[in-house]
Design an enzyme around this catalytic site. Structure first.
Site, short mmCIF file in Angstrom:
data_model
loop_
_atom_site.label_atom_id
_atom_site.label_comp_id
_atom_site.label_asym_id
_atom_site.label_seq_id
_atom_site.Cartn_x
_atom_site.Cartn_y
_atom_site.Cartn_z
N GLY A 169 30.10 -8.97 -48.82
CA GLY A 169 31.31 -9.41 -48.13
C GLY A 169 32.58 -9.30 -48.94
O GLY A 169 33.63 -9.79 -48.52
N SER A 224 32.76 -0.81 -48.60
CA SER A 224 33.89 -0.03 -48.07
C SER A 224 34.50 0.84 -49.15
O SER A 224 34.85 2.01 -48.92
CB SER A 224 34.97 -0.96 -47.51
OG SER A 224 34.46 -1.70 -46.43
N ASN A 233 19.65 -2.99 -39.16
CA ASN A 233 20.71 -3.33 -40.10
C ASN A 233 22.08 -3.30 -39.39
O ASN A 233 22.90 -2.42 -39.60
CB ASN A 233 20.69 -2.39 -41.30
CG ASN A 233 21.51 -2.91 -42.45
OD1 ASN A 233 22.37 -3.77 -42.28
ND2 ASN A 233 21.24 -2.39 -43.63
N ARG A 265 24.64 -5.19 -39.72
CA ARG A 265 25.80 -5.38 -40.59
C ARG A 265 26.31 -4.04 -41.13
O ARG A 265 27.51 -3.77 -41.13
CB ARG A 265 25.42 -6.32 -41.73
CG ARG A 265 26.57 -6.69 -42.61
CD ARG A 265 26.17 -7.71 -43.63
NE ARG A 265 27.31 -8.04 -44.45
CZ ARG A 265 27.45 -9.16 -45.08
NH1 ARG A 265 26.54 -10.09 -45.00
NH2 ARG A 265 28.52 -9.38 -45.82
N TYR A 322 30.11 0.71 -40.89
CA TYR A 322 30.36 2.14 -40.73
C TYR A 322 31.27 2.40 -39.53
O TYR A 322 32.19 3.22 -39.61
CB TYR A 322 29.05 2.92 -40.57
CG TYR A 322 28.07 2.74 -41.72
CD1 TYR A 322 28.48 2.31 -42.97
CD2 TYR A 322 26.72 2.99 -41.55
CE1 TYR A 322 27.59 2.14 -44.02
CE2 TYR A 322 25.82 2.84 -42.59
CZ TYR A 322 26.26 2.41 -43.82
OH TYR A 322 25.37 2.24 -44.85
#
Length: 136
Positions: free
Chosen positions: A68, A73, A99, A101, A106
């Site tokens: 998080g 990213s 998955n 998350r 993406y």
């Protein structure tokens, strides 16, 4: 966001890369599929004609739980930069269907889910299937 530096892997990183591969496989409940060794990583990823390029994230000491914090990213952005620098027109990511998350990340970064958009499914030939196909 955590202070993180994304860089090209060096041969000395192979032990850590293998550890991360094993941790990811365990998370994905696929530990039995990890069949690569540190020596194979070295042979395939470094030298005159490497088969792949690997990026690593250098995290500050005692960074604790990094989920998080935007590191994923940052890594994906760096992959995009490298791909463009190498003349690539796209890069692909694989993610397990549970998955959510990762899929959300993406999509938030602009990736198109080819399973949804075009109905693509990924296939692999490995081990015995590959040997049989090759006649070996």
């Amino acid at each position: 966001m955590a202070s993180v530096r994304i860089r090209e892997a060096e041969e000395g990183d192979c032990g850590q890369i293998l550890r991360l591969i094993r941790e990811l496989a365990e998370y994905e409940k696929l530990s039995d599929q990890v069949q690569i060794s540190e020596e194979a990583l070295r042979a395939d990823g470094f030298g005159e004609n490497p088969l792949y390029r690997c990026l690593v994230a250098d995290l500050p000491p005692a960074s604790g739980d990094t989920q998080g914090q935007g590191i994923g990213s940052k890594i994906i952005r760096r992959v995009a930069q490298v791909a463009l620098d190498q003349g690539c027109s796209q890069f692909r990511l694989a993610v397990l269907d549970w998955n959510q998350r990762a899929m959300a990340l993406y999509k938030a970064l602009g990736a198109q889910d080819l399973t949804e958009a075009e109905g693509w499914h990924a296939f692999t030939f490995d081990g015995e299937a590959m040997r049989k196909l090759a006649g070996k």
